[in-house]
Design an enzyme around this catalytic site. Structure first.
Site, short mmCIF file in Angstrom:
data_model
loop_
_atom_site.label_atom_id
_atom_site.label_comp_id
_atom_site.label_asym_id
_atom_site.label_seq_id
_atom_site.Cartn_x
_atom_site.Cartn_y
_atom_site.Cartn_z
N GLY A 50 37.76 12.08 104.45
CA GLY A 50 37.66 11.66 103.05
C GLY A 50 36.50 12.30 102.32
O GLY A 50 36.63 12.71 101.16
N ASP A 92 35.57 19.01 113.46
CA ASP A 92 36.41 17.81 113.48
C ASP A 92 37.43 17.98 114.61
O ASP A 92 37.99 19.07 114.77
CB ASP A 92 37.15 17.63 112.13
CG ASP A 92 37.65 16.21 111.93
OD1 ASP A 92 38.22 15.64 112.89
OD2 ASP A 92 37.49 15.68 110.82
N SER A 122 48.46 8.51 107.09
CA SER A 122 47.56 7.54 106.43
C SER A 122 46.27 8.19 105.92
O SER A 122 45.52 7.57 105.17
CB SER A 122 47.20 6.41 107.40
OG SER A 122 46.47 6.93 108.50
N ASN A 123 46.00 9.43 106.33
CA ASN A 123 44.82 10.15 105.81
C ASN A 123 45.05 10.67 104.39
O ASN A 123 44.10 10.91 103.64
CB ASN A 123 44.50 11.38 106.67
CG ASN A 123 44.18 11.08 108.12
OD1 ASN A 123 44.45 11.88 108.99
ND2 ASN A 123 43.62 9.91 108.40
N GLN A 140 46.05 9.64 101.61
CA GLN A 140 45.69 8.86 100.43
C GLN A 140 44.32 9.26 99.88
O GLN A 140 43.98 9.00 98.74
CB GLN A 140 45.77 7.36 100.81
CG GLN A 140 44.98 6.38 100.01
CD GLN A 140 43.73 5.93 100.74
OE1 GLN A 140 43.24 6.62 101.64
NE2 GLN A 140 43.22 4.77 100.37
N ASP A 147 32.59 9.34 110.32
CA ASP A 147 33.16 8.01 110.03
C ASP A 147 32.70 6.95 111.02
O ASP A 147 33.35 5.93 111.17
CB ASP A 147 34.69 8.10 110.02
CG ASP A 147 35.24 8.52 111.38
OD1 ASP A 147 34.44 8.77 112.30
OD2 ASP A 147 36.48 8.59 111.52
N ASN A 148 31.57 7.21 111.69
CA ASN A 148 31.08 6.21 112.64
C ASN A 148 29.56 6.32 112.77
O ASN A 148 28.98 7.38 112.53
CB ASN A 148 31.76 6.38 114.00
CG ASN A 148 31.41 7.72 114.64
OD1 ASN A 148 30.39 7.85 115.29
ND2 ASN A 148 32.24 8.75 114.39
N CYS A 158 36.89 2.07 108.44
CA CYS A 158 37.73 2.21 107.24
C CYS A 158 39.17 1.80 107.54
O CYS A 158 39.85 1.24 106.69
CB CYS A 158 37.71 3.65 106.75
SG CYS A 158 36.35 3.99 105.62
N CYS A 195 8.68 5.63 112.48
CA CYS A 195 10.01 6.13 112.88
C CYS A 195 9.89 7.03 114.10
O CYS A 195 9.14 8.01 114.10
CB CYS A 195 10.66 6.90 111.72
SG CYS A 195 12.26 7.60 112.16
#
Lengths: 93, 379
Positions: B162, B183, B190-191, B193, B251-252, B311, B368
């Site tokens: 996305g 990737d 479903s991707n 959209q 996405d994670n 998502c 940090c």
């Protein structure tokens, strides 16, 4: 008289606030504001604070544009008209 | 009626009185002492060959782009055209604009070459590229030098989903020289959209193949390197090394922390965005540049698994990653061009339902373990 604070609710917590995007609360500090929020919407607080009352490491609270981590944590003042934003980490891509 | 040639000669005669003309050798000397030598011939000509170290701005863009190379009006400027005539008019114009010291090279580049002064073949855009990037070339902040800079740039994109879809499309369209797309997923219906790199017919293909086909069709100038693999702690450093910018469109959380740690170690700016349902976040993590915060300064740890639906479980409005992937491309272009203020130390947040953007300050966490250790500040 306590200050009027607008709390902005993230999408992930709106299931607790009956879909409300923002809630107006009377509080002088961030800690008071969160307790008021919990009193009104039970179950939301454990998503923000851990059991020992500390801010969860994946959540940030901002009074206007400033992080509470950079100020006085739960004792950070919430002046009248301020906006308290709850911003949790999200990972979607 | 006055003949127009007479008008021109009268103007030139006046300009020869008012504009300082210098010999090519003197121009070279002034350049060595800090004057800015500008080759104002048409871009196609100056692209072939120009004076060494000359800056090239064609006459028709001079007034619009001069501020990009001479922000100080007291900067000494030496203008050189082909023969020394056009540069008189151009110098006059810059003097009128307020530049205090402007010279015209007598005899222009023709005489410069005849006198054996140093020249250099320069990297240049082709005629087709000039058409393609015309709207960039007009911007003083980009211009030909900036476009060539983009052409030499390399960007790694984590994910062709996305966020990676619009980011890759805009970076390829902008003429970034090389995009590395990492990737290991295949395109699912479903991707479609929101993942606009892929088409219905791409369903079932590796995403990197579909991405390559779309991007190469958009801009054959951009080299597309595809890695059908998942970035991990074993391969990550090698995959990202050598890139100018990393776009995190993963996405994670596991990948996001990994990408952060590698970018910090390699000193690469990490243009971060993440989306969830109707909300998105954007920042640039680049501790190597001025000691700004990293992702771990903002979020020290990922949320517990039960607090972080993906998502696929939570849903996301299709246009949202479009907005944030495009913002990532914009931040990457700013960094590559060294213009504007990158979103370092700031978190941009957008709530699509409320229709509201907000900006928050992110502090560097002095304890940090990742960015402070990398900078040597952490004991």
């Amino acid at each position: 008289m306590l200050s009027e604070v607008t709390v902005v609710i993230p999408t992930a917590l709106r299931t607790f606030t009956e879909g409300e995007q923002q809630v107006v609360i009377e509080a002088d500090t961030v800690g008071q504001a969160l307790n008021q929020l919990e009193a009104r919407y039970h179950g939301v607080l454990p998503r923000i604070l851990s059991a020992d009352g500390r801010l969860r490491p994946h959540v940030n609270l901002f009074v206007n544009e400033t992080s509470t981590r950079a100020s006085a944590g739960m004792d950070t003042l919430t002046p009248h008209g301020s906006v308290l934003s709850i911003i949790p980490a999200v990972a979607g891509g | 009626m006055l003949k127009t040639t007479a008008l021109r000669e009268a103007a030139l005669s006046r300009l020869r009185q008012t504009v300082a003309q210098i010999e090519p050798a003197e121009a070279l000397g002034r350049q060595a002492r800090g004057a800015l030598l500008i080759d104002i011939r048409p871009a196609e000509q100056s692209a072939q060959c120009s004076a060494s170290s000359a800056c090239r701005i064609s006459r028709d863009k001079l007034e619009l782009q001069i501020e990009g190379v001479a922000a100080d009006a007291s900067q000494s400027l030496v203008l050189m055209c082909a023969s020394g005539v056009t540069s008189l008019f151009a110098a006059d114009s810059l003097l009128r604009m307020g530049y205090g010291e402007v010279y015209s090279v007598d005899g222009g580049f023709t005489r410069w070459q005849q006198e054996g002064l140093p020249v250099a073949s320069v990297e240049a855009l082709s005629a087709e590229q000039r058409q393609r990037y015309a709207r960039h070339l007009t911007l003083p902040e980009v211009g030909e030098a900036g476009q060539l800079r983009l052409q030499r740039a390399t960007v790694a994109l984590i994910g062709a989903g996305g966020l990676g879809s619009p980011a890759a499309l805009y970076l390829a369209a902008a003429g970034v020289g090389k995009l590395t797309i990492i990737d290991n997923d295949r395109v699912e219906r479903s991707n479609l959209q929101r993942q606009v790199l892929h088409k219905d017919a791409s369903t079932g293909q590796p995403k990197v193949n579909s991405a390559r086909a779309t991007l190469e069709a958009l801009n054959p100038d951009t080299q597309i390197v595809t890695l059908n693999t998942r970035i991990n702690s074993d391969n990550g450093r090698q995959l990202l090394s050598g890139h100018d910018v990393v776009i995190d469109g993963s996405d994670n959380f596991e990948t996001r922390y990994l990408v952060n740690d590698i970018c910090v170690a390699l000193g690469i700016p990490n243009v971060h965005a993440s989306v969830f349902r109707f909300e998105g976040q954007l920042s640039v993590f680049w501790p190597a540049q001025g000691g700004g915060p990293c992702y771990r300064c903002l979020y020290a740890e990922p949320p517990p698994v039960e607090f972080s639906p993906s998502c696929s479980e939570a849903g996301v409005i299709g246009a949202l990653p479009g907005i944030f992937g495009t913002l990532q491309a914009s931040e990457a272009l700013k960094i590559l061009l060294n213009i504007g203020q990158p979103l370092v130390g700031r978190l941009l947040h957008y709530d699509a339902l409320a229709g509201r953007f907000a900006e928050f300050a992110i502090e560097t966490d002095r304890s940090c373990e990742v960015c402070q250790r990398a900078s040597g500040r952490c004991g």
